[in-house]
Write an enzyme that holds these catalytic residues in place. Structure first.
Site, PDB file in Angstrom:
ATOM      1  N   LYS A 178       0.832  -1.205   0.000  1.00 60.77           N
ATOM      2  CA  LYS A 178       0.000   0.000   0.000  1.00 60.77           C
ATOM      3  C   LYS A 178       0.865   1.252   0.000  1.00 60.77           C
ATOM      4  O   LYS A 178       1.772   1.390   0.817  1.00 60.77           O
ATOM      5  CB  LYS A 178      -0.920   0.001   1.218  1.00 60.77           C
ATOM      6  CG  LYS A 178      -1.866  -1.193   1.254  1.00 60.77           C
ATOM      7  CD  LYS A 178      -2.818  -1.133   2.434  1.00 60.77           C
ATOM      8  CE  LYS A 178      -2.094  -1.121   3.756  1.00 60.77           C
ATOM      9  NZ  LYS A 178      -3.015  -1.287   4.904  1.00 60.77           N
ATOM     10  N   THR A 210      -7.715  10.070   8.761  1.00 62.99           N
ATOM     11  CA  THR A 210      -7.322   8.820   8.104  1.00 62.99           C
ATOM     12  C   THR A 210      -7.424   7.620   9.040  1.00 62.99           C
ATOM     13  O   THR A 210      -6.903   6.545   8.732  1.00 62.99           O
ATOM     14  CB  THR A 210      -5.882   8.929   7.588  1.00 62.99           C
ATOM     15  OG1 THR A 210      -5.012   9.263   8.693  1.00 62.99           O
ATOM     16  CG2 THR A 210      -5.766   9.994   6.512  1.00 62.99           C
ATOM     17  N   THR A 213      -7.956   3.604   7.888  1.00 63.67           N
ATOM     18  CA  THR A 213      -7.809   3.377   6.440  1.00 63.67           C
ATOM     19  C   THR A 213      -7.333   1.962   6.128  1.00 63.67           C
ATOM     20  O   THR A 213      -7.846   1.307   5.218  1.00 63.67           O
ATOM     21  CB  THR A 213      -6.832   4.398   5.822  1.00 63.67           C
ATOM     22  OG1 THR A 213      -5.625   4.413   6.590  1.00 63.67           O
ATOM     23  CG2 THR A 213      -7.428   5.787   5.792  1.00 63.67           C
ATOM     24  N   GLY A 214      -6.321   1.480   6.866  1.00 63.08           N
ATOM     25  CA  GLY A 214      -5.804   0.143   6.594  1.00 63.08           C
ATOM     26  C   GLY A 214      -6.827  -0.938   6.872  1.00 63.08           C
ATOM     27  O   GLY A 214      -6.993  -1.879   6.079  1.00 63.08           O
TER      28      GLY A 214
END
Length: 270
Positions: A178, A210, A213-214
């Site tokens: 990523k 954020t 996000t993962g």
């Protein structure tokens, strides 16, 4: 009339603020039309400013949750997130083997968006040697990939590709490197498999919101796989989904720190 619905299982930690972990995974599954089940591996006292405490779930109770879900639900894909201890890693790996669970998407969670460590040092080797070989896909960000390989984070696509190939050699069937921690106007992810490398790009949206996000990207991939998509198609759809969720994150006003992405950006009326 009832209809079959794809079922995905998340095995991860709970985020009390709702932006990451189990909560983000279940929101993602729901947004993408998949029924979500969960196995909780840890409880975190957490908000958008950081993690203040972690309470680990006993290994036997993790196993009991897995047995309960797999004995009743037709799970079509598994996403694995936070596993902070060697015992939890071994318990989950044993449960996956016991129930012949496939496909498995592993997000090697090590550090929260706030900077809090979520993986103990003695767990890193077990993650490499026990869980990565059990995964159909691992989804490290650039610092995580570097940590898994004992090297610096990649700064170019060439380095990303080399590190992805090195992670493949640890036993994973595919690696999604990523590029969210990279720089430039585009965020580029590389899907590295034995058959080659595929490139996925999207505009980079600059926001402090954020959180999750993962978790969200890996869950979106699992949702696609549970729905019957092939891996490249699942990654492509998930990349579009997380890009939209990040772009809409500032429409939310949650917390004073790193707020969550907008999981329901395409469903809620603002």
């Amino acid at each position: 009339m009832s209809r079959p619905i794809p079922i995905a299982l998340t095995i991860a930690g709970s985020d009390s603020s709702g932006g990451a972990g189990i909560q983000a995974d279940l929101k993602t599954f729901s947004a993408l039309g998949v029924f979500g089940a969960s196995v909780i591996t840890a409880l975190t006292a957490q908000n958008t400013l950081g993690v203040s405490a972690i309470h680990d779930v006993p290994d036997d109770f993790i196993a009991a949750q897995m047995d309960a879900v797999f004995s009743d639900l037709a799970v079509k894909a598994v996403k694995i997130g936070m596993l902070s201890r060697p015992g939890a890693i071994r318990t989950v790996a044993e449960g996956l083997a016991r129930h012949k669970a496939r496909p498995v998407v592993l997000d090697p969670v090590m550090v929260a968006a706030s900077g809090a460590r979520l993986l103990s040092d003695d767990s890193l080797n077990d993650l490499r040697t026990i869980l990565i070989p059990a995964a159909d896909l691992i989804t490290p960000n650039l610092p995580e990939a570097g940590a898994l390989l004992g090297t610096e984070a990649a700064t170019t696509e060439e380095e990303m590709q080399r590190q992805g190939a090195a992670l493949l050699a640890l036993g994973a069937r595919a690696v999604l490197m990523k590029g969210g921690h990279g720089e430039g106007p585009e965020s580029t992810d590389l899907l590295v498999t034995a058959d080659g490398t595929r490139r996925f790009t999207a505009p980079r949206h600059v926001t402090r919101n954020t959180h999750g996000t993962g978790c969200t990207l890996s869950s979106a991939i699992a949702a696609g796989l549970a729905s019957g998509l092939g891996l490249p198609e699942a990654v492509e759809k998930a990349k579009a989904y997380i890009t939209g969720a990040i772009a809409a994150a500032d429409r939310l006003d949650v917390g004073a720190g790193h707020g969550p992405v907008h999981h329901f950006f395409d469903l809620w009326r603002d």
